[in-house]
Write a protein that holds these residues in place. Structure first.
Motif, PDB file in Angstrom:
ATOM      1  N   ILE A  26       0.828  -1.208   0.000  1.00 15.59           N
ATOM      2  CA  ILE A  26       0.000   0.000   0.000  1.00 15.59           C
ATOM      3  C   ILE A  26       0.861   1.256   0.000  1.00 15.59           C
ATOM      4  O   ILE A  26       0.537   2.244  -0.662  1.00 15.59           O
ATOM      5  CB  ILE A  26      -0.975   0.004   1.196  1.00 15.59           C
ATOM      6  N   GLU A  27       1.977   1.232   0.733  1.00 19.75           N
ATOM      7  CA  GLU A  27       2.844   2.413   0.781  1.00 19.75           C
ATOM      8  C   GLU A  27       3.436   2.720  -0.590  1.00 19.75           C
ATOM      9  O   GLU A  27       3.634   3.889  -0.936  1.00 19.75           O
ATOM     10  CB  GLU A  27       3.945   2.224   1.819  1.00 19.75           C
ATOM     11  N   MET A  28       3.728   1.693  -1.388  1.00 15.94           N
ATOM     12  CA  MET A  28       4.244   1.943  -2.732  1.00 15.94           C
ATOM     13  C   MET A  28       3.197   2.657  -3.578  1.00 15.94           C
ATOM     14  O   MET A  28       3.510   3.572  -4.346  1.00 15.94           O
ATOM     15  CB  MET A  28       4.665   0.640  -3.396  1.00 15.94           C
ATOM     16  N   TYR A  29       1.958   2.230  -3.440  1.00 20.76           N
ATOM     17  CA  TYR A  29       0.864   2.892  -4.148  1.00 20.76           C
ATOM     18  C   TYR A  29       0.749   4.348  -3.686  1.00 20.76           C
ATOM     19  O   TYR A  29       0.524   5.255  -4.493  1.00 20.76           O
ATOM     20  CB  TYR A  29      -0.440   2.143  -3.889  1.00 20.76           C
ATOM     21  N   MET A  30       0.928   4.578  -2.393  1.00 15.76           N
ATOM     22  CA  MET A  30       0.875   5.928  -1.843  1.00 15.76           C
ATOM     23  C   MET A  30       1.988   6.801  -2.425  1.00 15.76           C
ATOM     24  O   MET A  30       1.786   7.985  -2.706  1.00 15.76           O
ATOM     25  CB  MET A  30       0.985   5.892  -0.320  1.00 15.76           C
ATOM     26  N   VAL A  31       3.169   6.230  -2.586  1.00 13.67           N
ATOM     27  CA  VAL A  31       4.280   6.973  -3.196  1.00 13.67           C
ATOM     28  C   VAL A  31       3.910   7.387  -4.615  1.00 13.67           C
ATOM     29  O   VAL A  31       4.150   8.525  -5.039  1.00 13.67           O
ATOM     30  CB  VAL A  31       5.571   6.134  -3.202  1.00 13.67           C
ATOM     31  N   LEU A  32       3.301   6.472  -5.365  1.00 11.72           N
ATOM     32  CA  LEU A  32       2.919   6.768  -6.741  1.00 11.72           C
ATOM     33  C   LEU A  32       1.892   7.892  -6.815  1.00 11.72           C
ATOM     34  O   LEU A  32       2.042   8.826  -7.607  1.00 11.72           O
ATOM     35  CB  LEU A  32       2.383   5.509  -7.413  1.00 11.72           C
ATOM     36  N   ILE A  33       0.851   7.831  -5.987  1.00 12.51           N
ATOM     37  CA  ILE A  33      -0.159   8.890  -6.072  1.00 12.51           C
ATOM     38  C   ILE A  33       0.367  10.199  -5.474  1.00 12.51           C
ATOM     39  O   ILE A  33      -0.120  11.281  -5.833  1.00 12.51           O
ATOM     40  CB  ILE A  33      -1.499   8.485  -5.431  1.00 12.51           C
ATOM     41  N   TYR A  34       1.360  10.112  -4.590  1.00  9.11           N
ATOM     42  CA  TYR A  34       2.015  11.328  -4.104  1.00  9.11           C
ATOM     43  C   TYR A  34       2.689  12.054  -5.269  1.00  9.11           C
ATOM     44  O   TYR A  34       2.593  13.278  -5.396  1.00  9.11           O
ATOM     45  CB  TYR A  34       3.041  10.972  -3.028  1.00  9.11           C
ATOM     46  N   LEU A  35       3.379  11.298  -6.115  1.00  9.39           N
ATOM     47  CA  LEU A  35       4.023  11.890  -7.288  1.00  9.39           C
ATOM     48  C   LEU A  35       2.982  12.494  -8.227  1.00  9.39           C
ATOM     49  O   LEU A  35       3.152  13.589  -8.751  1.00  9.39           O
ATOM     50  CB  LEU A  35       4.840  10.827  -8.024  1.00  9.39           C
ATOM     51  N   LEU A  36       1.898  11.767  -8.428  1.00 10.27           N
ATOM     52  CA  LEU A  36       0.811  12.263  -9.267  1.00 10.27           C
ATOM     53  C   LEU A  36       0.212  13.535  -8.694  1.00 10.27           C
ATOM     54  O   LEU A  36      -0.097  14.489  -9.424  1.00 10.27           O
ATOM     55  CB  LEU A  36      -0.260  11.181  -9.389  1.00 10.27           C
ATOM     56  N   ASN A  37       0.058  13.573  -7.379  1.00 11.59           N
ATOM     57  CA  ASN A  37      -0.568  14.713  -6.732  1.00 11.59           C
ATOM     58  C   ASN A  37       0.257  15.989  -6.876  1.00 11.59           C
ATOM     59  O   ASN A  37      -0.276  17.100  -6.766  1.00 11.59           O
ATOM     60  CB  ASN A  37      -0.821  14.418  -5.251  1.00 11.59           C
ATOM     61  N   ASN A  38       1.557  15.852  -7.116  1.00 17.20           N
ATOM     62  CA  ASN A  38       2.380  17.039  -7.341  1.00 17.20           C
ATOM     63  C   ASN A  38       1.899  17.822  -8.555  1.00 17.20           C
ATOM     64  O   ASN A  38       1.987  19.057  -8.580  1.00 17.20           O
ATOM     65  CB  ASN A  38       3.848  16.641  -7.532  1.00 17.20           C
ATOM     66  N   ASP A  39       1.381  17.099  -9.568  1.00 12.33           N
ATOM     67  CA  ASP A  39       0.835  17.799 -10.736  1.00 12.33           C
ATOM     68  C   ASP A  39      -0.455  18.521 -10.386  1.00 12.33           C
ATOM     69  O   ASP A  39      -0.685  19.646 -10.831  1.00 12.33           O
ATOM     70  CB  ASP A  39       0.580  16.804 -11.872  1.00 12.33           C
ATOM     71  N   PHE A  40      -1.292  17.899  -9.554  1.00 13.00           N
ATOM     72  CA  PHE A  40      -2.517  18.564  -9.117  1.00 13.00           C
ATOM     73  C   PHE A  40      -2.200  19.814  -8.298  1.00 13.00           C
ATOM     74  O   PHE A  40      -2.887  20.834  -8.403  1.00 13.00           O
ATOM     75  CB  PHE A  40      -3.386  17.608  -8.294  1.00 13.00           C
ATOM     76  N   LYS A  41      -1.146  19.741  -7.481  1.00 10.61           N
ATOM     77  CA  LYS A  41      -0.704  20.916  -6.718  1.00 10.61           C
ATOM     78  C   LYS A  41      -0.274  22.033  -7.670  1.00 10.61           C
ATOM     79  O   LYS A  41      -0.583  23.206  -7.452  1.00 10.61           O
ATOM     80  CB  LYS A  41       0.464  20.552  -5.801  1.00 10.61           C
ATOM     81  N   PHE A  42       0.461  21.646  -8.723  1.00 13.43           N
ATOM     82  CA  PHE A  42       0.926  22.629  -9.707  1.00 13.43           C
ATOM     83  C   PHE A  42      -0.256  23.300 -10.403  1.00 13.43           C
ATOM     84  O   PHE A  42      -0.297  24.522 -10.555  1.00 13.43           O
ATOM     85  CB  PHE A  42       1.820  21.941 -10.740  1.00 13.43           C
ATOM     86  N   TYR A  43      -1.246  22.505 -10.805  1.00 16.85           N
ATOM     87  CA  TYR A  43      -2.429  23.059 -11.465  1.00 16.85           C
ATOM     88  C   TYR A  43      -3.158  24.039 -10.546  1.00 16.85           C
ATOM     89  O   TYR A  43      -3.547  25.140 -10.967  1.00 16.85           O
ATOM     90  CB  TYR A  43      -3.398  21.945 -11.874  1.00 16.85           C
ATOM     91  N   LYS A  44      -3.331  23.650  -9.280  1.00 15.30           N
ATOM     92  CA  LYS A  44      -4.049  24.505  -8.342  1.00 15.30           C
ATOM     93  C   LYS A  44      -3.284  25.801  -8.082  1.00 15.30           C
ATOM     94  O   LYS A  44      -3.870  26.888  -8.060  1.00 15.30           O
ATOM     95  CB  LYS A  44      -4.279  23.763  -7.025  1.00 15.30           C
ATOM     96  N   LYS A  45      -1.983  25.684  -7.883  1.00  9.33           N
ATOM     97  CA  LYS A  45      -1.142  26.844  -7.596  1.00  9.33           C
ATOM     98  C   LYS A  45      -1.200  27.868  -8.726  1.00  9.33           C
ATOM     99  O   LYS A  45      -1.167  29.083  -8.489  1.00  9.33           O
ATOM    100  CB  LYS A  45       0.299  26.392  -7.378  1.00  9.33           C
ATOM    101  N   ASN A  46      -1.315  27.386  -9.958  1.00  8.32           N
ATOM    102  CA  ASN A  46      -1.296  28.270 -11.126  1.00  8.32           C
ATOM    103  C   ASN A  46      -2.679  28.518 -11.719  1.00  8.32           C
ATOM    104  O   ASN A  46      -2.796  29.059 -12.818  1.00  8.32           O
ATOM    105  CB  ASN A  46      -0.364  27.687 -12.194  1.00  8.32           C
ATOM    106  N   GLY A  47      -3.717  28.137 -10.996  1.00  9.68           N
ATOM    107  CA  GLY A  47      -5.074  28.415 -11.448  1.00  9.68           C
ATOM    108  C   GLY A  47      -5.464  27.677 -12.709  1.00  9.68           C
ATOM    109  O   GLY A  47      -6.294  28.159 -13.486  1.00  9.68           O
ATOM    110  N   ILE A  48      -4.876  26.493 -12.922  1.00  6.34           N
ATOM    111  CA  ILE A  48      -5.165  25.705 -14.123  1.00  6.34           C
ATOM    112  C   ILE A  48      -6.215  24.645 -13.793  1.00  6.34           C
ATOM    113  O   ILE A  48      -6.104  23.945 -12.795  1.00  6.34           O
ATOM    114  CB  ILE A  48      -3.889  25.014 -14.647  1.00  6.34           C
ATOM    115  N   GLN A  49      -7.235  24.551 -14.634  1.00 11.09           N
ATOM    116  CA  GLN A  49      -8.265  23.531 -14.436  1.00 11.09           C
ATOM    117  C   GLN A  49      -8.149  22.486 -15.537  1.00 11.09           C
ATOM    118  O   GLN A  49      -8.162  22.827 -16.721  1.00 11.09           O
ATOM    119  CB  GLN A  49      -9.653  24.163 -14.459  1.00 11.09           C
TER     120      GLN A  49
END
Length: 318
Positions: free
Chosen positions: A49-72
């Protein structure tokens, strides 16, 4: 979709929390089914499960980038390409944020590269979508949409919002505002599972515990009449009159039976479960456990209320 009034007049997380606490038995079976199935699916991908968490953590960095820059970014656009570029992997940040030892994170990253989920091209890093199909949130999207739909039904019954929204309406709204909604979704996921991992020691034990409590909370005797959170706490230990055996738990979760037996024994010793003469395991939450974990449960309700509030308003107003 129907349109809610302005946020200030219609809904806030405090109202959601109040309604959940008041009609807890109507909300909690759907909630525990959602969090139980999510962690079972997480385990099924890598048996870690922790490996899966690492993967979605990496994915979530893109969502953070979109939110920070007002991108939908909508759902179809996000999953259109075969690869997804992610920021540089910083082991120390992943270790800190996920509370996983650095060397363990490093080994998991190396394994993800070995199986082709993560690819490096010079200084750029990509998640390969052809290998990433297993973590596309088809089941999670369905379950969170249903949870929010049920929440809207309860909120309407309590006259906190004017309209009930179906699962399809919620799902369509999430897909339209996918980058925003899934950033909030993952924020809840990380907070919830790691808070309870700290209490139970590891995520596989939590996976088993959530299955047991999901089984108990779906008992029909608990959903016939409205029960608030205090009454639910008193009744939940007696709700599961059948229980599950270790083989059934193993079959449902995918966790090997010897591991299930070991972790069930831990849960019994900890005061979360019991086993009868027929070797059937069920929830049996001792008073000391409720005393120790009440604040954690209250924090969970606060965070899921915030998630429901944000997604409801985002997907039904805009």
């Amino acid at each position: 979709m129907s349109i809610l009034p302005s946020i200030s007049d219609a809904l806030d997380e405090k109202k959601v929390t109040s309604v959940i606490n008041k009609k807890f038995n109507n909300f909690v079976p759907v909630f525990y089914k959602f969090v139980s199935e999510w962690i079972i699916n997480a385990y099924s991908n890598f048996k870690d499960i922790e490996m899966y968490m690492v993967l979605i953590y990496l994915l979530n960095n893109d969502f953070k980038f979109y939110k920070k820059n007002g991108i939908q970014v909508d759902y179809n656009t996000f999953y259109k390409d075969k690869t997804l570029e992610i920021e540089e992997i910083k082991i120390i940040e992943i270790s800190r944020d996920l509370q996983i030892p650095k060397e363990s994170v490093r080994r998991k990253i190396i394994y993800l590269e070995k199986i082709g989920v993560i690819k490096r091209t010079k200084k750029k890093i990509f998640i390969d979508r052809s290998a990433y199909e297993t973590v596309q949130p088809i089941s999670a999207l369905k379950n969170i949409s249903y949870l929010i739909s049920i929440s809207s039904k309860i909120l309407k019954q309590e006259n906190e919002i004017p309209n009930y929204f179906s699962s399809t309406e919620i799902s369509d709204g999430i897909k339209k505002h996918f980058s925003f909604c899934w950033y909030e979704f993952y924020k809840f996921i990380f907070s919830y599972y790691f808070r309870w991992r700290k209490e139970l020691g590891d995520l596989e034990t939590l996976c088993i515990a959530l299955l047991l409590i999901s089984n108990a909370s779906s008992n029909k005797d608990l959903v016939l009449h409205d029960i608030d959170i205090e009454k639910w706490r008193k009744r939940i230990s007696y709700a599961d009159k059948v229980g599950l055996n270790s083989m059934s738990i193993s079959d449902i979760t995918g966790i090997p039976r010897p591991t299930v037996v070991r972790k069930v024994n831990f849960l019994i010793k900890k005061g979360y479960a019991k086993i009868d003469q027929k070797k059937l395991i069920s929830v049996s939450i001792e008073k000391k456990v409720f005393s120790n974990t009440q604040k954690m449960q209250e924090q969970t309700i606060k965070e899921i209320s915030e998630l429901i509030y944000k997604i409801l308003n985002k997907t039904t107003i805009n």
